[in-house]
Design a protein around this motif. Sequence first.
Motif, PDB file in Angstrom:
ATOM      1  N   PRO A 203       0.761  -1.203  -0.104  1.00 43.82           N
ATOM      2  CA  PRO A 203       0.112  -0.070   0.064  1.00 43.82           C
ATOM      3  C   PRO A 203       0.713   1.048   0.160  1.00 43.82           C
ATOM      4  N   ALA A 204       2.036   1.337   0.699  1.00 42.58           N
ATOM      5  CA  ALA A 204       3.000   2.494   0.836  1.00 42.58           C
ATOM      6  C   ALA A 204       3.649   2.679  -0.601  1.00 42.58           C
ATOM      7  N   GLY A 205       3.581   1.712  -1.517  1.00 43.31           N
ATOM      8  CA  GLY A 205       3.989   1.803  -3.020  1.00 43.31           C
ATOM      9  C   GLY A 205       5.342   1.753  -3.027  1.00 43.31           C
ATOM     10  N   ARG A 206       6.142   1.428  -2.086  1.00 45.32           N
ATOM     11  CA  ARG A 206       7.594   1.396  -1.968  1.00 45.32           C
ATOM     12  C   ARG A 206       8.165   0.292  -1.035  1.00 45.32           C
ATOM     13  N   PHE A 207       9.412   0.106  -1.169  1.00 42.35           N
ATOM     14  CA  PHE A 207      10.211  -1.087  -0.273  1.00 42.35           C
ATOM     15  C   PHE A 207      10.663   0.102   1.182  1.00 42.35           C
ATOM     16  N   GLY A 208      10.702  -0.563   1.975  1.00 39.75           N
ATOM     17  CA  GLY A 208      11.102   0.104   3.219  1.00 39.75           C
ATOM     18  C   GLY A 208      12.739   0.280   3.116  1.00 39.75           C
ATOM     19  N   GLU A 209      13.626   1.290   3.779  1.00 40.93           N
ATOM     20  CA  GLU A 209      14.829   1.409   3.911  1.00 40.93           C
ATOM     21  C   GLU A 209      15.482   1.050   5.272  1.00 40.93           C
ATOM     22  N   PRO A 210      16.525   0.580   5.240  1.00 39.97           N
ATOM     23  CA  PRO A 210      17.322   0.001   6.649  1.00 39.97           C
ATOM     24  C   PRO A 210      17.398   1.018   7.659  1.00 39.97           C
ATOM     25  N   ARG A 211      17.352   2.476   7.210  1.00 42.15           N
ATOM     26  CA  ARG A 211      17.392   3.267   8.423  1.00 42.15           C
ATOM     27  C   ARG A 211      16.133   3.358   9.173  1.00 42.15           C
ATOM     28  N   GLU A 212      14.913   2.960   8.335  1.00 43.19           N
ATOM     29  CA  GLU A 212      13.390   3.070   8.877  1.00 43.19           C
ATOM     30  C   GLU A 212      13.541   2.091  10.146  1.00 43.19           C
ATOM     31  N   VAL A 213      14.125   0.957   9.786  1.00 40.90           N
ATOM     32  CA  VAL A 213      14.442  -0.309  10.886  1.00 40.90           C
ATOM     33  C   VAL A 213      15.093   0.400  12.091  1.00 40.90           C
ATOM     34  N   SER A 214      16.252   0.975  11.601  1.00 42.79           N
ATOM     35  CA  SER A 214      17.128   1.629  12.887  1.00 42.79           C
ATOM     36  C   SER A 214      16.281   2.514  13.653  1.00 42.79           C
ATOM     37  N   HIS A 215      15.335   3.277  12.926  1.00 40.59           N
ATOM     38  CA  HIS A 215      14.604   4.050  13.788  1.00 40.59           C
ATOM     39  C   HIS A 215      13.792   3.439  14.767  1.00 40.59           C
ATOM     40  N   ALA A 216      13.320   2.280  14.611  1.00 45.68           N
ATOM     41  CA  ALA A 216      12.453   1.729  15.357  1.00 45.68           C
ATOM     42  C   ALA A 216      13.208   0.891  16.377  1.00 45.68           C
ATOM     43  N   VAL A 217      14.101   0.575  16.014  1.00 43.19           N
ATOM     44  CA  VAL A 217      15.245   0.042  17.220  1.00 43.19           C
ATOM     45  C   VAL A 217      15.635   1.076  18.224  1.00 43.19           C
ATOM     46  N   GLU A 218      15.818   2.418  17.654  1.00 47.48           N
ATOM     47  CA  GLU A 218      16.032   3.536  18.437  1.00 47.48           C
ATOM     48  C   GLU A 218      15.133   3.874  19.510  1.00 47.48           C
ATOM     49  N   PHE A 219      13.754   3.879  19.000  1.00 47.56           N
ATOM     50  CA  PHE A 219      12.917   4.087  19.971  1.00 47.56           C
ATOM     51  C   PHE A 219      12.753   2.991  20.995  1.00 47.56           C
ATOM     52  N   LEU A 220      12.777   1.511  20.599  1.00 43.07           N
ATOM     53  CA  LEU A 220      12.675   0.428  21.513  1.00 43.07           C
ATOM     54  C   LEU A 220      13.685   0.335  22.635  1.00 43.07           C
ATOM     55  N   MET A 221      14.930   0.955  22.052  1.00 43.81           N
ATOM     56  CA  MET A 221      16.031   0.773  23.214  1.00 43.81           C
ATOM     57  C   MET A 221      15.884   2.214  23.930  1.00 43.81           C
ATOM     58  N   SER A 222      15.014   3.090  23.753  1.00 41.67           N
ATOM     59  CA  SER A 222      15.120   4.423  24.743  1.00 41.67           C
ATOM     60  C   SER A 222      14.190   4.329  25.780  1.00 41.67           C
ATOM     61  N   GLU A 223      14.330   5.176  26.661  1.00 41.64           N
ATOM     62  CA  GLU A 223      13.505   5.242  28.022  1.00 41.64           C
ATOM     63  C   GLU A 223      12.096   5.453  27.565  1.00 41.64           C
ATOM     64  N   LYS A 224      11.894   6.103  26.492  1.00 33.96           N
ATOM     65  CA  LYS A 224      10.541   6.312  25.913  1.00 33.96           C
ATOM     66  C   LYS A 224       9.632   4.951  25.617  1.00 33.96           C
ATOM     67  N   ALA A 225      10.320   3.887  25.597  1.00 32.60           N
ATOM     68  CA  ALA A 225       9.896   2.437  25.589  1.00 32.60           C
ATOM     69  C   ALA A 225       9.830   1.594  26.800  1.00 32.60           C
ATOM     70  N   ASP A 226      10.202   2.262  27.969  1.00 31.35           N
ATOM     71  CA  ASP A 226      10.309   1.630  29.381  1.00 31.35           C
ATOM     72  C   ASP A 226       9.053   0.788  29.701  1.00 31.35           C
ATOM     73  N   TYR A 227       7.972   1.097  28.995  1.00 32.73           N
ATOM     74  CA  TYR A 227       6.723   0.440  29.434  1.00 32.73           C
ATOM     75  C   TYR A 227       6.150  -0.512  28.280  1.00 32.73           C
ATOM     76  N   ILE A 228       7.045  -0.575  27.351  1.00 36.96           N
ATOM     77  CA  ILE A 228       6.688  -1.464  26.053  1.00 36.96           C
ATOM     78  C   ILE A 228       7.409  -2.813  26.121  1.00 36.96           C
ATOM     79  N   SER A 229       6.761  -3.945  26.245  1.00 40.04           N
ATOM     80  CA  SER A 229       7.721  -5.121  26.175  1.00 40.04           C
ATOM     81  C   SER A 229       6.549  -6.116  25.574  1.00 40.04           C
ATOM     82  N   GLY A 230       7.364  -7.266  24.923  1.00 39.44           N
ATOM     83  CA  GLY A 230       6.410  -8.493  24.396  1.00 39.44           C
ATOM     84  C   GLY A 230       5.542  -8.092  23.066  1.00 39.44           C
TER      85      GLY A 230
END
Length: 241
Positions: A203-230
Amino acid sequence: MKNALVTGASGAIGSEISRMLASNGFRLYLHYNTNRSAAEKLQNELKDRYGVPVFIVSADLSKAEGPKALWTQIQEPIDVLVYNCGSAHFGLLTDFTDKSITETMQLHLLSAISLTKAIVPNMIQKKSGKIIMVTSVWGDVGAACETVYSAAKGGLNTFVKALSKELAPSHIQVNGISPGVISTPMMDQFTDEEKRSLAEDIPAGRFGEPREVSHAVEFLMSEKADYISGHILSINGSWFT
């Protein structure tokens, strides 16, 4: 200074994740299997650009002895683990050899479990840590001609959910990232026409980019995601929802 281990760091997605971690001031352990020159090039880049300590470690995680061989090369407790190993084998289930089935399951599931088991005790002692598994959209929905890979990634998703329950009392978060089609050299096996057709199905009409995966990792390893698990975070341009 906190320590991070990235497996598959010499690949396109692993390199972007490593750059993100270096930019956040982590001491890095970069794992590779065969592409030493790419790992060394990335090591030098990160040292020069960010001034952080960067070490490269090698192990074949498609083998049962791989996780132990990797862990013996690391001298520090790990604060962030990003398990990002991937290689896809296309073909009917009946065309797979027992060896290829065993190696696929080892690389994508069993080594992830074994390596995590080695790392977790230090995290529990410190009452902190982030574990992030890079899985796949096929672990969510399955794919014909990638049945073994799908089974391994599906198992990895469930491992994330189960382990998150065990480690939550120790303030350790365990999550997964489930990419769809990402523009990496793995896609070079397809023709331009096949890639255009595939992009049209997204639907987005394109492939994802590796940096977009790294952005998600950056969020999940940050304090902003301390209440997100599983949680398994999909990155697929609404391809499968």
